[in-house]
Design an enzyme around this catalytic site. Sequence first.
Site, short mmCIF file in Angstrom:
data_model
loop_
_atom_site.label_atom_id
_atom_site.label_comp_id
_atom_site.label_asym_id
_atom_site.label_seq_id
_atom_site.Cartn_x
_atom_site.Cartn_y
_atom_site.Cartn_z
CG ASP A 100 -4.04 -0.66 -3.86
OD1 ASP A 100 -4.36 0.30 -4.57
OD2 ASP A 100 -4.86 -1.32 -3.19
CE LYS A 144 -10.58 -4.58 -3.71
NZ LYS A 144 -10.11 -3.38 -2.95
CD GLU A 148 -5.54 -2.95 -6.45
OE1 GLU A 148 -6.71 -3.01 -6.03
OE2 GLU A 148 -4.63 -3.69 -6.05
CE LYS A 185 -4.19 -1.86 0.43
NZ LYS A 185 -5.27 -1.64 -0.53
#
Length: 333
Positions: free
Chosen positions: A182, A253, A208, A156
């Site tokens: 991401d 998702k 991402e 992240k």
Amino acid sequence: MSSEILGPLRMHVEVERWPLVAPFRIAGYSFEFFDLLLITLEKDGQIGRGEAAGVHYRNDKPDSMRRQLEMLRADIEVGISRDSVQRMLPPGGARNALDCAVWDLEAKLSGRPAWEIAGLELPRPIVTTFTCGADSPQQMATAACRYTQARAIKLKLTGEQIDAARVREVRAARQDVWLAVDANQGFTRSSFEQLLPVLVEARVELVEQPFPVGQEALLKGFQSPIPIAADESVQCLADMPALVGCFDVVNIKLDKCGGFTEGVAMARAARELGLKAMVGNMIGTSLGMAPAHLIGQMCTVVDLDGPVFLRTDRSPRVEYSEGLIACPSGLWG
């Protein structure tokens, strides 16, 4: 995937709080626990279960999801099908939980597993990423090393200058893994361009959601040597055609798209649009990972590590071994 009406049945809905092992940080958010919606549908002694976390950045939260379902209680309990679930609710967490519970109940009543009903292949263990939350470079490298079994790791990032050091430290500590980053909408065009050479040098294989929703046009004609995945920029099936020419990968998702039914449709549509499919999760217990694991059979990237961040999990639970995720029978579907 013909859909039969299941009913009459009884519905139970509750919101559960699941503490995290440690606070988890992404761009713009920090979490210490997650509330999850759990729905159970009962018919003829069989119980179908569905779980949802919702979509926090769209204010789709378990309490509001529960209210949505309670307003539909009479319609649900008289009898529903997978098709009627799609008409009852919009994409989001409430529909995800209900849709997954219907699939689970239908599988148990029919004696046929969900993958077979959906026309999928026999599920197998698949490689999943394990996520390092945004932290200091040293702490992220330490976290990556704790995933001793991992074959794939996702970092992240936040769009800050420190991102470069974060990537370098983790790659130096884990030369052996497939690596993704991401941004959770945290980059600007300038910060992404500055970071890109570092990502290439570190052998990063996927970026991402670099830019905020609404700025997808920044990717038109952008020559990235690394594939770019849409996450927040794609919620459901209807959003997918607009991704072509901007993104290479679509992150499915179930909390975003509203359940297993639409998730399967999105994975199939990705192929038709020339996109690759990825399956991820907002967070969740093993119950939330199980239907996503079936969709993962059709994906090139799988990110289903949600339960590892929770202090406890449901039983039975998904199995993580040698960097793979596998679902035991009896968990879901």
